[in-house]
Write a protein that holds these residues in place. Structure first.
Motif, PDB file in Angstrom:
ATOM      1  N   VAL A 103       0.837  -1.201   0.000  1.00  0.00           N
ATOM      2  CA  VAL A 103       0.000   0.000   0.000  1.00  0.00           C
ATOM      3  C   VAL A 103       0.872   1.251   0.000  1.00  0.00           C
ATOM      4  O   VAL A 103       0.596   2.236  -0.710  1.00  0.00           O
ATOM      5  N   LEU A 104       1.961   1.235   0.780  1.00  0.00           N
ATOM      6  CA  LEU A 104       2.869   2.374   0.794  1.00  0.00           C
ATOM      7  C   LEU A 104       3.543   2.566  -0.565  1.00  0.00           C
ATOM      8  O   LEU A 104       3.758   3.702  -1.010  1.00  0.00           O
ATOM      9  N   VAL A 105       3.860   1.463  -1.236  1.00  0.00           N
ATOM     10  CA  VAL A 105       4.422   1.557  -2.588  1.00  0.00           C
ATOM     11  C   VAL A 105       3.426   2.246  -3.521  1.00  0.00           C
ATOM     12  O   VAL A 105       3.789   3.133  -4.312  1.00  0.00           O
ATOM     13  N   LEU A 106       2.156   1.860  -3.433  1.00  0.00           N
ATOM     14  CA  LEU A 106       1.118   2.464  -4.281  1.00  0.00           C
ATOM     15  C   LEU A 106       0.916   3.943  -3.943  1.00  0.00           C
ATOM     16  O   LEU A 106       0.749   4.777  -4.840  1.00  0.00           O
ATOM     17  N   LEU A 107       0.956   4.273  -2.655  1.00  0.00           N
ATOM     18  CA  LEU A 107       0.841   5.676  -2.264  1.00  0.00           C
ATOM     19  C   LEU A 107       2.031   6.486  -2.773  1.00  0.00           C
ATOM     20  O   LEU A 107       1.887   7.659  -3.141  1.00  0.00           O
ATOM     21  N   GLY A 108       3.201   5.845  -2.807  1.00  0.00           N
ATOM     22  CA  GLY A 108       4.369   6.512  -3.354  1.00  0.00           C
ATOM     23  C   GLY A 108       4.225   6.801  -4.834  1.00  0.00           C
ATOM     24  O   GLY A 108       4.619   7.869  -5.323  1.00  0.00           O
ATOM     25  N   LEU A 109       3.632   5.860  -5.554  1.00  0.00           N
ATOM     26  CA  LEU A 109       3.359   6.083  -6.979  1.00  0.00           C
ATOM     27  C   LEU A 109       2.389   7.252  -7.164  1.00  0.00           C
ATOM     28  O   LEU A 109       2.553   8.083  -8.063  1.00  0.00           O
ATOM     29  N   TYR A 110       1.375   7.299  -6.315  1.00  0.00           N
ATOM     30  CA  TYR A 110       0.416   8.411  -6.371  1.00  0.00           C
ATOM     31  C   TYR A 110       1.109   9.732  -6.060  1.00  0.00           C
ATOM     32  O   TYR A 110       0.882  10.748  -6.739  1.00  0.00           O
ATOM     33  N   TYR A 111       1.985   9.736  -5.061  1.00  0.00           N
ATOM     34  CA  TYR A 111       2.681  10.967  -4.685  1.00  0.00           C
ATOM     35  C   TYR A 111       3.548  11.472  -5.834  1.00  0.00           C
ATOM     36  O   TYR A 111       3.602  12.671  -6.114  1.00  0.00           O
ATOM     37  N   ASN A 112       4.233  10.562  -6.515  1.00  0.00           N
ATOM     38  CA  ASN A 112       5.124  10.948  -7.614  1.00  0.00           C
ATOM     39  C   ASN A 112       4.371  11.376  -8.867  1.00  0.00           C
ATOM     40  O   ASN A 112       4.775  12.322  -9.551  1.00  0.00           O
ATOM     41  N   ASN A 113       3.301  10.669  -9.170  1.00  0.00           N
ATOM     42  CA  ASN A 113       2.697  10.801 -10.497  1.00  0.00           C
ATOM     43  C   ASN A 113       1.271  11.336 -10.499  1.00  0.00           C
ATOM     44  O   ASN A 113       0.706  11.560 -11.570  1.00  0.00           O
ATOM     45  N   GLY A 114       0.689  11.510  -9.311  1.00  0.00           N
ATOM     46  CA  GLY A 114      -0.681  11.987  -9.236  1.00  0.00           C
ATOM     47  C   GLY A 114      -1.667  10.925  -9.689  1.00  0.00           C
ATOM     48  O   GLY A 114      -1.319   9.758  -9.895  1.00  0.00           O
ATOM     49  N   ALA A 115      -2.907  11.322  -9.874  1.00  0.00           N
ATOM     50  CA  ALA A 115      -3.953  10.378 -10.271  1.00  0.00           C
ATOM     51  C   ALA A 115      -4.160  10.342 -11.784  1.00  0.00           C
ATOM     52  O   ALA A 115      -5.067   9.700 -12.277  1.00  0.00           O
ATOM     53  N   LYS A 116      -3.303  11.047 -12.529  1.00  0.00           N
ATOM     54  CA  LYS A 116      -3.432  11.081 -13.983  1.00  0.00           C
ATOM     55  C   LYS A 116      -2.823   9.843 -14.619  1.00  0.00           C
ATOM     56  O   LYS A 116      -1.934   9.211 -14.055  1.00  0.00           O
ATOM     57  N   LEU A 117      -3.292   9.513 -15.813  1.00  0.00           N
ATOM     58  CA  LEU A 117      -2.691   8.438 -16.583  1.00  0.00           C
ATOM     59  C   LEU A 117      -1.434   8.961 -17.273  1.00  0.00           C
ATOM     60  O   LEU A 117      -1.429  10.051 -17.846  1.00  0.00           O
ATOM     61  N   GLY A 316      -0.566  17.726   0.229  1.00  0.00           N
ATOM     62  CA  GLY A 316      -0.370  18.723  -0.814  1.00  0.00           C
ATOM     63  C   GLY A 316      -1.004  18.350  -2.135  1.00  0.00           C
ATOM     64  O   GLY A 316      -1.232  19.215  -2.993  1.00  0.00           O
ATOM     65  N   HIS A 317      -1.331  17.054  -2.308  1.00  0.00           N
ATOM     66  CA  HIS A 317      -1.954  16.606  -3.553  1.00  0.00           C
ATOM     67  C   HIS A 317      -3.461  16.859  -3.587  1.00  0.00           C
ATOM     68  O   HIS A 317      -4.058  16.846  -4.666  1.00  0.00           O
ATOM     69  N   PHE A 318      -4.068  17.049  -2.404  1.00  0.00           N
ATOM     70  CA  PHE A 318      -5.528  17.260  -2.419  1.00  0.00           C
ATOM     71  C   PHE A 318      -5.972  18.453  -1.580  1.00  0.00           C
ATOM     72  O   PHE A 318      -7.167  18.737  -1.491  1.00  0.00           O
ATOM     73  N   ILE A 319      -5.030  19.187  -0.992  1.00  0.00           N
ATOM     74  CA  ILE A 319      -5.364  20.411  -0.261  1.00  0.00           C
ATOM     75  C   ILE A 319      -4.456  21.529  -0.766  1.00  0.00           C
ATOM     76  O   ILE A 319      -3.233  21.376  -0.792  1.00  0.00           O
ATOM     77  N   ASN A 320      -5.044  22.649  -1.155  1.00  0.00           N
ATOM     78  CA  ASN A 320      -4.275  23.825  -1.561  1.00  0.00           C
ATOM     79  C   ASN A 320      -3.997  24.644  -0.302  1.00  0.00           C
ATOM     80  O   ASN A 320      -4.768  25.530   0.073  1.00  0.00           O
TER      81      ASN A 320
END
Length: 369
Positions: A103-117, A316-320
């Motif tokens: 799960v942490l690996v997946l969260l790391g991918l999200y942190y690096n690349n966002g939710a975009k394809l 920082g990815h979901f709160i401005n």
């Protein structure tokens, strides 16, 4: 997912985790802003400590990531260890540890690349959270299936083995033992097998190879957790043992640095001992003051941050945060004359983040994996 606070927490560990996360939540901007406003060499020197060295060397900012991983190890005897004591099957705990790591690996991918394809070649797979996940996972597997002596052997074996690996290998065309970014064997392997892109094109500071010694960072934390949880020594004696271990670790790191430089990018064995030594000293201090002496009130500020560390890291990815801060405190920046208004706004931003974390704390909502 939302959970309530587990019972019998090590209060000093929450405070130390919060101290660690404070700097990447915006605390480092205090020194960057002071250096920019004043041009003073003293503040510039402190500001430089909150930047990573280009390659070899050590700055305070290098401690933040491994200290978090170290603390994940410290928590292991209090979490996985307690479940073992309750009779939970190792196999069940094994899958729980693997799930958390992935799960942490997946969260790391999200942190690096966002939710975009992204195109496959544009994805960065290495990440801070991914390394924490993998190192935590393997360290906990070692913890589950070995006694303390075996864990110490694994720790020494990983550090010595990694040193020998890099000392007797290199990238093609470079002499054995080359530790430059282009010539070291770890970066070469990452360039050869990691899909997607690397953070520095020819090197990734969170690559696969340098995750091997990072397991040692987590194992060192596990040894500290074993001491705090299981030793019959008094609290003061435990703090003393931790501090002594920290000093010994730093001495060994400086000695090893002469042949295997302290380098966060490669997570060298000397780096593991350096940051491990400082982590042990900090844990000794926090544990003695908070859990032995009982002085807790001062640490509440950090504990609020520490109990929602993953939330503040990802937020920082979901709160401005800047937009929110300006909404509440733009008048502060207008009231205080330039250039000190920028300095004041750093504290306003930190206040907004802390108040959101405090609200979650009061509601007993904590983001965990």
């Amino acid at each position: 997912m939302a959970q309530t606070t587990p019972p019998q927490r090590l209060y000093s560990l929450d405070a130390l985790r919060g101290f660690d996360m404070f700097w990447i939540a915006g605390g480092e901007e205090i020194f960057h802003t002071l250096a920019k406003i004043t041009g003073n060499s003293f503040w510039q020197t402190l500001s430089d400590q909150f930047e990573h060295p280009a390659w070899n060397g050590f700055h305070f900012y290098d401690l933040i990531f491994p200290l978090f991983l170290f603390m994940a190890g410290v928590a292991t005897p209090y979490s996985v260890g307690r479940q073992l004591e309750k009779g939970v099957e190792r196999k069940k705990l094994l899958w729980r540890v693997i799930r958390r790591g992935l799960v942490l690996v997946l969260l790391g991918l999200y942190y690096n690349n966002g939710a975009k394809l992204h195109a496959w070649d544009d994805i960065r797979w290495g990440s801070v959270l991914g390394r924490i996940g993998l190192a935590y996972m393997f360290a906990n597997i070692i913890y589950l299936y070995t006694k303390q002596r075996g864990q110490i052997i694994w720790f020494a074996g990983l550090l010595i083995g990694y040193w020998l690996l890099l000392a007797f290998t290199s990238a093609p065309g470079f002499p054995h033992g080359d530790l430059t970014m282009e010539g070291n064997f770890a970066s070469y392997i990452d360039r050869s097998i990691l899909p997607g892109k690397l953070y520095l094109k020819i090197h990734d500071p969170e690559g696969l190879m340098s995750t091997i010694p990072a397991i040692g960072t987590a194992l060192l934390g596990i040894q500290a957790g074993n001491l705090l949880k299981n030793s019959p020594l008094s609290g003061g004696a435990k703090s003393g043992r931790l501090a002594l271990g920290g000093v010994i670790s730093l001495v060994l790191a400086l000695a090893w640095n002469t042949v295997f430089p302290i380098n966060k990018n490669l997570w060298t064995s000397s780096f593991v001992l350096c940051v491990g030594g400082i982590s042990l000293l900090l844990l000794a201090l926090f544990y003695y003051v908070i859990d032995v002496w009982g002085y807790r009130k001062w640490a509440f500020f950090f504990s609020v941050i520490g109990m929602n560390s993953i939330f503040i890291y990802l937020s920082g990815h979901f709160i401005n945060w800047k937009y929110m801060t300006d909404g509440f405190f733009a008048w502060v920046g207008q009231w205080i004359a330039a250039p000190w208004n920028a300095f004041a706004m750093v504290f306003c931003l930190l206040a907004v983040k802390w108040l959101v974390l405090y609200f979650l704390y009061r509601k007993k909502v904590f983001l965990r994996v």
